[in-house]
Write a protein that holds these residues in place. Structure first.
Motif, mmCIF file in Angstrom:
data_model
loop_
_atom_site.group_PDB
_atom_site.id
_atom_site.type_symbol
_atom_site.label_atom_id
_atom_site.label_comp_id
_atom_site.label_asym_id
_atom_site.label_seq_id
_atom_site.Cartn_x
_atom_site.Cartn_y
_atom_site.Cartn_z
ATOM 1 N N LEU A 37 0.805 -1.221 0.000
ATOM 2 C CA LEU A 37 0.000 0.000 0.000
ATOM 3 C C LEU A 37 0.838 1.271 0.000
ATOM 4 N N TYR A 198 -7.232 -7.785 -3.250
ATOM 5 C CA TYR A 198 -7.568 -6.399 -2.939
ATOM 6 C C TYR A 198 -6.878 -5.965 -1.646
ATOM 7 N N TYR A 199 -6.066 -4.919 -1.755
ATOM 8 C CA TYR A 199 -5.437 -4.300 -0.600
ATOM 9 C C TYR A 199 -6.152 -2.969 -0.339
ATOM 10 N N GLU A 213 -7.313 4.065 0.573
ATOM 11 C CA GLU A 213 -6.369 3.719 -0.498
ATOM 12 C C GLU A 213 -6.616 2.285 -0.932
ATOM 13 N N TRP A 214 -6.763 2.074 -2.235
ATOM 14 C CA TRP A 214 -6.943 0.742 -2.804
ATOM 15 C C TRP A 214 -5.738 0.357 -3.658
ATOM 16 N N SER A 215 -5.419 -0.912 -3.650
ATOM 17 C CA SER A 215 -4.430 -1.471 -4.559
ATOM 18 C C SER A 215 -4.940 -2.842 -4.998
ATOM 19 N N HIS A 217 -4.030 -6.319 -7.012
ATOM 20 C CA HIS A 217 -2.928 -7.136 -7.521
ATOM 21 C C HIS A 217 -3.498 -8.318 -8.288
#
Length: 388
Positions: A37, A198-199, A213-215, A217
């Motif tokens: 993140l 999903y982070y 905040e999204w990340s 992968h």
């Protein structure tokens, strides 16, 4: 003798080194989440007034959130954690509840519960929530949809309880909560696999501000795996009884489109826009409470029970007259839960039947006054004027 004397000292060094690592290193979950993140915004300092708290213990939020009765029983299956900001200014206090996918399924502020009441028999907290969604445009077709939800599956394929996206890591510390989940194909049964991790990080910046905040992968092995070409981030909506107006930022029209009544999801021209045509934000607001400028004119009805314009003559028999004949009661009906507002029923003397009402989201703010004692009660709208 030399070998015997060396062995204990070696063990002592190992013990010391182990204790040193235990005291100074982060957890495995924290390491995964922090590495993926990255850093937060320098503007999100969390130095303002107020405090942050969190827990992993489930208690029902029904009294505050008023979930639809068909799905309220599933809240305990969805719940993962709760995070709150308590401020000296109550307008800046809030409470979040996260599903096992790391998505927001409840967001309570001074305006009440903002997440829709889950009035959808196939989607308990997997669709009308705040989450990220990844789509493969190459494979997404009407008969074989390809939507990977952060929250989980629709309640199909003989599922008896919601299947939420599995939690792979979680961490709540200081003024933030972070989660890692394995997103699931929303439409089941399906022949597609899910390769979306999903982070998500939620950070309390202070003064009522929340940073998210999204990340995403994609863990697929290409070329056999699937690429994602479209992202609904964030995907979500609001309870229109709490947040009745919205403003969508725009690169044109002076920077914004103007406040408008929050439209239904089906109006995709209003609700879904690509990020690159906006200034990066959307605002939802409460309804403004206006001072009453004049007395409200009671409506007239016809034989069918519909509201009609009052005739110039002979309107007495067609005009609604509210005279309470018994005590009012708070309804525990599905209609109340669908609205997300307390709904009160009052028996009245015989009058003209008008099954329609004065809708709150169209600006119908009224004050009912008892002429015998002068007591007044503000209401946000009328669901139905009078029926038998």
């Amino acid at each position: 003798m030399t070998g015997a004397s060396d062995k204990p000292s070696h063990i002592q060094m190992l013990i010391f080194f182990s204790l040193f690592l235990t005291a100074s290193c982060t957890t495995f979950e924290d390491a995964i989440l922090d590495d993926m993140l990255g850093s937060s915004s320098p503007l999100c300092t969390g130095s303002g007034l107020g405090s942050t708290s969190f827990n992993y213990k489930f208690t029902s939020s029904e009294n505050t959130s008023r979930w639809a009765s068909m799905n309220s029983k599933y809240e305990k299956d969805v719940f993962l954690a709760e995070m709150s900001h308590d401020d000296e200014n109550p307008n800046r206090s809030w409470r979040l509840r996260f599903g096992k996918g790391g998505n927001i399924y409840s967001f309570v502020g001074a305006y009440g519960e903002s997440v829709p009441p889950q009035y959808h028999n196939l989607a308990p907290w997997n669709d009308e929530v705040w989450q990220a969604v990844a789509v493969s445009l190459n494979y997404n077709q009407p008969q074989t949809p390809y939507y990977i939800h952060q929250a989980g599956d629709y309640l199909k394929d003989n599922l008896e309880t919601p299947f939420t996206s599995p939690t792979l890591a979680k961490s709540c510390k200081d003024n933030q909560c972070s989660f890692l989940s394995w997103g699931q194909q929303a439409h089941i049964p399906t022949s597609w696999r899910s390769s979306a991790f999903y982070y998500t990080r939620y950070k309390d910046c202070g003064e009522g501000v929340l940073e998210v905040e999204w990340s995403i992968h994609n863990v697929a092995s290409l070329p056999e795996g699937h690429n994602f070409q479209y992202y609904n981030v964030p995907w979500g909506g609001v309870r229109t009884s709490a947040l009745t107006k919205m403003l969508i930022s725009s690169k044109d029209a002076g920077g914004y489109t103007g406040f408008q009544t929050t439209p239904p999801y089906s109006d995709t021209t209003q609700t879904i826009r690509n990020l690159d045509v906006t200034l990066g934000y959307t605002t939802f607001t409460q309804k403004q409470v206006k001072e009453l400028e004049s007395n409200f004119t009671m409506p007239c009805g016809n034989a069918a029970g519909s509201e009609v314009p009052c005739p110039q003559t002979g309107a007495e028999d067609q005009t609604l007259r509210l005279v309470k004949s018994a005590s009012c009661t708070l309804m525990e009906a599905e209609a109340q839960r669908q609205l997300g507002l307390p709904l009160t029923s009052c028996p009245i003397e015989s009058t003209v039947t008008i099954s329609t009402g004065c809708e709150y989201h169209k600006g119908c703010s009224l004050v009912f006054t008892n002429p015998s004692n002068g007591f007044s009660m503000p209401v946000q709208g009328v669901s139905s004027w009078a029926w038998k």
